[in-house]
Structures are given as structure tokens and as C-alpha cells.
Design a protein around this motif. Structure first.
Motif, short mmCIF file in Angstrom:
data_model
loop_
_atom_site.label_atom_id
_atom_site.label_comp_id
_atom_site.label_asym_id
_atom_site.label_seq_id
_atom_site.Cartn_x
_atom_site.Cartn_y
_atom_site.Cartn_z
N ARG A 181 52.72 15.72 -42.72
CA ARG A 181 52.38 14.33 -42.99
C ARG A 181 51.20 13.89 -42.13
N ARG A 237 47.98 15.35 -43.45
CA ARG A 237 47.49 14.66 -44.65
C ARG A 237 46.82 13.34 -44.31
N ASP A 238 47.20 12.72 -43.20
CA ASP A 238 46.62 11.46 -42.79
C ASP A 238 45.29 11.62 -42.08
#
Length: 97
Positions: free
Chosen positions: A60, A63-64
Motif C-alpha cells: 500500500r 502504491r502511494d
């Protein structure tokens, strides 16, 4: 890092990428790639769940991250293209130019 609990209730963090295997007979034992072993209160299923959550969080966070298509922000460490500096160069070794 995941946080696990020793049998004496002290907690410590371990890098799940260094866990080679997990034994559950009857206590849960983490065996690291360097051979170190830790007996923990958590069940094997709980440790596996913590590792899965840790890895999902890493994905996560990745992806940021910026994709590279955004305009990079200047950090002020090196002059940008087309700018000039007004400071004199500092020699790397004293006495040499």
C-alpha cells in the motif's frame, strides 16, 4: 517490523523477511535465517496474519509513492538546470585546485 511477545510478556519487533520458518509444538517458535530462535506467545496463525498485514502495508505504501510523472520538488541541495551559483567552489582537498 512485526511486534511479538515473549513468554515473559516482554515485546520485541522482528523483521518478518528474516523469518525462515515457524514451529508450533506446542509453543510458537520463530526461526530466523541466521539460526536465532524466539519462542513467542502468539500462535502460528497470528504470526502469519501479522506477516501478511505487514506485507500488505508495504505494498500500500509503495502504491502511494509518486509515479515519476509528477514534477519533482526542489530540495535545494543542488542548483537546478539554468540556475547559477554565486558561491565559490570549495576544493575537496586543501591546497589543491
Amino acid at each position: 517490523m512485526i511486534v511479538v511477545t515473549r513468554l515473559n510478556d516482554s515485546q520485541f519487533a522482528v523483521n518478518p523477511d528474516l523469518i525462515e520458518r515457524i514451529h508450533a509444538s506446542p509453543d510458537t517458535t520463530l526461526v530466523l535465517v541466521d539460526g536465532a530462535q524466539f519462542v513467542v506467545r502468539e500462535s502460528m496463525e497470528q504470526v502469519i496474519g501479522m506477516i501478511a498485514s505487514y506485507r500488505a502495508e508495504i505494498i500500500r505504501l509503495a502504491r502511494d509513492l509518486p509515479t515519476g510523472t509528477e514534477t519533482p520538488r526542489a530540495l535545494g541541495l543542488v542548483p537546478g538546470p539554468g540556475t547559477t551559483t554565486t558561491t565559490a567552489a570549495v576544493p575537496l582537498r586543501p591546497g589543491r585546485q
